[in-house]
Scaffold this active site. Structure first.
Site, short mmCIF file in Angstrom:
data_model
loop_
_atom_site.label_atom_id
_atom_site.label_comp_id
_atom_site.label_asym_id
_atom_site.label_seq_id
_atom_site.Cartn_x
_atom_site.Cartn_y
_atom_site.Cartn_z
N GLU A 74 86.59 -52.31 15.74
CA GLU A 74 85.13 -52.32 15.70
C GLU A 74 84.49 -51.33 16.68
OE1 GLU A 74 83.63 -56.29 16.13
OE2 GLU A 74 84.51 -56.95 14.25
N GLU A 99 89.55 -59.82 10.00
CA GLU A 99 88.84 -60.95 10.63
C GLU A 99 87.85 -61.51 9.64
OE1 GLU A 99 86.81 -60.09 14.37
OE2 GLU A 99 88.55 -58.98 15.11
C1 PNW Z 1 84.15 -59.56 16.23
N1 PNW Z 1 77.87 -58.82 14.66
O1 PNW Z 1 82.98 -59.06 16.79
C2 PNW Z 1 85.26 -59.26 17.23
O2 PNW Z 1 86.24 -58.41 16.71
C3 PNW Z 1 85.86 -60.47 17.85
O3 PNW Z 1 86.47 -60.11 19.06
C4 PNW Z 1 84.83 -61.55 18.03
O4 PNW Z 1 85.28 -62.65 18.75
C5 PNW Z 1 84.38 -61.97 16.66
O5 PNW Z 1 83.94 -60.88 15.87
C6 PNW Z 1 83.27 -63.02 16.64
O6 PNW Z 1 82.11 -62.52 17.24
C7 PNW Z 1 81.75 -59.05 16.20
O7 PNW Z 1 76.91 -58.69 15.44
C8 PNW Z 1 80.66 -58.81 17.02
O8 PNW Z 1 77.67 -58.88 13.41
C9 PNW Z 1 79.39 -58.72 16.51
C10 PNW Z 1 79.18 -58.87 15.16
C11 PNW Z 1 80.27 -59.13 14.31
C12 PNW Z 1 81.55 -59.21 14.85
#
Ligand code: PNW
Length: 462
Positions: free
Chosen positions: A173, A368
């Site tokens: 990401e 994920e």
């Molecule tokens: C992911 N959004 O992050 C990460 O890869 C993980 O480490 C994290 O724990 C997981 O999702 C849950 O948050 C994201 O704003 C961060 O849409 C932000 C977003 C989506 C995924």
């Protein structure tokens, strides 16, 4: 007989990859053990006001010491694939130079334990925890040097672990650790440096793309055996409000302009920043040196797609022909402000990739998918997270639809195996299918874990 047929139809392909995912800083703890030095997340979380209740990943799930128990749990649940990440600050505590063999021994033990149960390891080389030393030296992703240093780190890991890991992922990401790490006034991700211009922010993600490209080359040249290399992205997904042709076309038009797609996913997949995206960005576009795009555009064996939510789009008469809709106030969501439940985003994400590339043979892995829920331990010591089951079941149905329609969706990793350090939310938000009682470090599989396990055993949604 009909029922039998229905069951057959709901099944996933025999070789479908069912997995669970975690990341190093979120679960390992052991922050100062065996020569590890701080990452930007240690620094960020130790800074007052950055993380909820001042929490840090210093102990987290203590997975560094409890990995045999966690892997036994994976095996008991019948989960045959495990996606985890490797900590750069463990392997190269100063970010470059000396390799810390003690850290590599940990990952060797981890992988050998997985293999004992026939669980396939999928390793992500970078899940946001840059060595603090590189932040101090040159501002980490603000510098092009970061890409070279990442490639050297990748080379160090793969040359040593490539005999037992053959599924590699470069960066997780890019948008989160660049745009949210440098580009927002109230920093929500490390290092939390606020740069002056949008151009400088796009420069950090350009450097991350270069790191991905050089990293791919380093992995392939260091691996002693043929291996699979992927990028993991959480690109934004425009979902047509209805599936009438006009709305579908509107979603297709919107795709490069949603989220950070035009500046991250598309250059990685096509080797170009789209010209209409560059035109729209104007001054804010990153500076691109000769050869950069060729470096970034590496052949991939798979694309990792992290999907949690999406945005609805409809066709309109006026230019640009599409409208990205706001969610109504009462729209259903899970326990995060950004976690609106949009199961079709999984299907449409896969479809947009195929349509963008004009071919559908790039394997896609859902690296994920999952959600935070307001989990509670009952008096009987159970967590009855029917809300998480509801969420996961719908996204899995969308996976099944993508496969039925012939898209190359090859696997699905639930986020996450267990509750963990949810970045700036600390331990307040629980994404696991296994509950972690942080006071005792007890692991308690939630109802969703038993449900997921049953899906795997039947190779279908139950
Ligand atoms: C992911 N959004 O992050 C990460 O890869 C993980 O480490 C994290 O724990 C997981 O999702 C849950 O948050 C994201 O704003 C961060 O849409 C932000 C977003 C989506 C995924």
């Amino acid at each position: 007989m009909d029922r039998q047929l229905d069951l057959q139809c709901d099944r996933f392909p025999e070789d479908f990859v069912w997995g669970a995912a975690t990341s190093a800083y979120q679960i390992e703890g052991a922050a100062e053990v065996d020569g590890r030095k701080p990452s930007v997340w240690d620094t960020f979380s130790a800074t007052p006001g950055r993380v909820q209740d001042g929490q840090t990943g210093a102990i987290a799930c203590d997975h560094y010491h409890r990995y045999p128990e966690d892997i036994r749990l994976l095996a008991e649940l019948g989960i045959q694939h495990y996606r985890f990440s490797i900590s750069w600050a463990r392997v190269m505590p100063d970010g470059r130079g000396i390799v810390n063999e003690a850290a590599l021994d940990f990952y060797r033990r981890l992988v050998d334990e997985l293999r004992k149960y026939n669980i396939t390891p999928h390793a992500t080389l970078f899940h946001w925890d840059s060595p603090q030393a590189l932040e101090d030296r040159y501002g980490s992703w603000q510098s092009r040097e970061m890409a070279q240093d990442f490639a050297a780190y990748a080379e160090a890991v793969v040359s040593r672990l490539g005999d037992r890991i053959t599924h590699w992922m470069t960066l997780n990401e890019i948008m989160c650790f660049t745009h949210f790490g440098y580009g927002v006034q109230v920093p929500i991700h490390a290092p939390g440096t606020v740069v002056r211009t949008q151009k400088q922010v796009w420069q950090t993600s350009h450097h991350a793309l270069l790191a991905h490209g050089l990293g791919c080359q380093a992995i392939r040249s260091a691996s002693p055996v043929p291996c699979s290399v992927a990028l993991v992205d959480n690109f934004a997904v425009p979902v047509p409000l209805t599936e009438l042709p006009a709305d579908c076309e509107a979603a297709r038009q919107a795709f490069p302009f949603c989220g950070y797609n035009g500046g991250i996913l598309l250059p990685a997949l096509t080797g170009e920043y789209p010209s209409n995206w560059l035109a729209k960005m104007g001054e804010a576009a990153p500076e691109i040196q000769e050869g950069d795009l060729a470096t970034i555009h590496q052949p991939l064996d798979a694309l990792g797609f992290n999907v949690y939510s999406g945005v609805y789009v409809r066709a309109i008469e006026q230019a640009p022909g599409y409208e990205i809709l706001d969610f109504p106030r009462g729209y259903p969501r899970m326990h995060m402000p950004w976690l609106q439940i949009v199961p079709e985003s999984l299907y449409w994400g896969v479809r947009h990739i195929s349509e963008t590339l004009g071919r559908s043979d790039l394997p896609i892995l859902i690296t994920e998918n999952g959600c935070a829920a307001d989990d509670e331990l009952t008096a009987q010591g159970e967590v009855m997270d029917s809300d998480r089951i509801l969420y996961l079941r719908q996204y899995l149905s969308a996976s099944h639809r993508a496969i039925r329609e012939g898209y190359p969706l090859k696997g699905y990793f639930v986020w996450s195996l267990m509750d963990n350090f949810e970045w700036s939310w600390g331990y307040d938000r629980r994404f696991g299918i296994v509950y972690v009682d942080y006071a005792t470090q007890a692991r308690i599989p939630k109802a969703s874990a038993h449900w997921f396990s049953t899906c795997i055993r039947h190779n279908q949604i139950v």
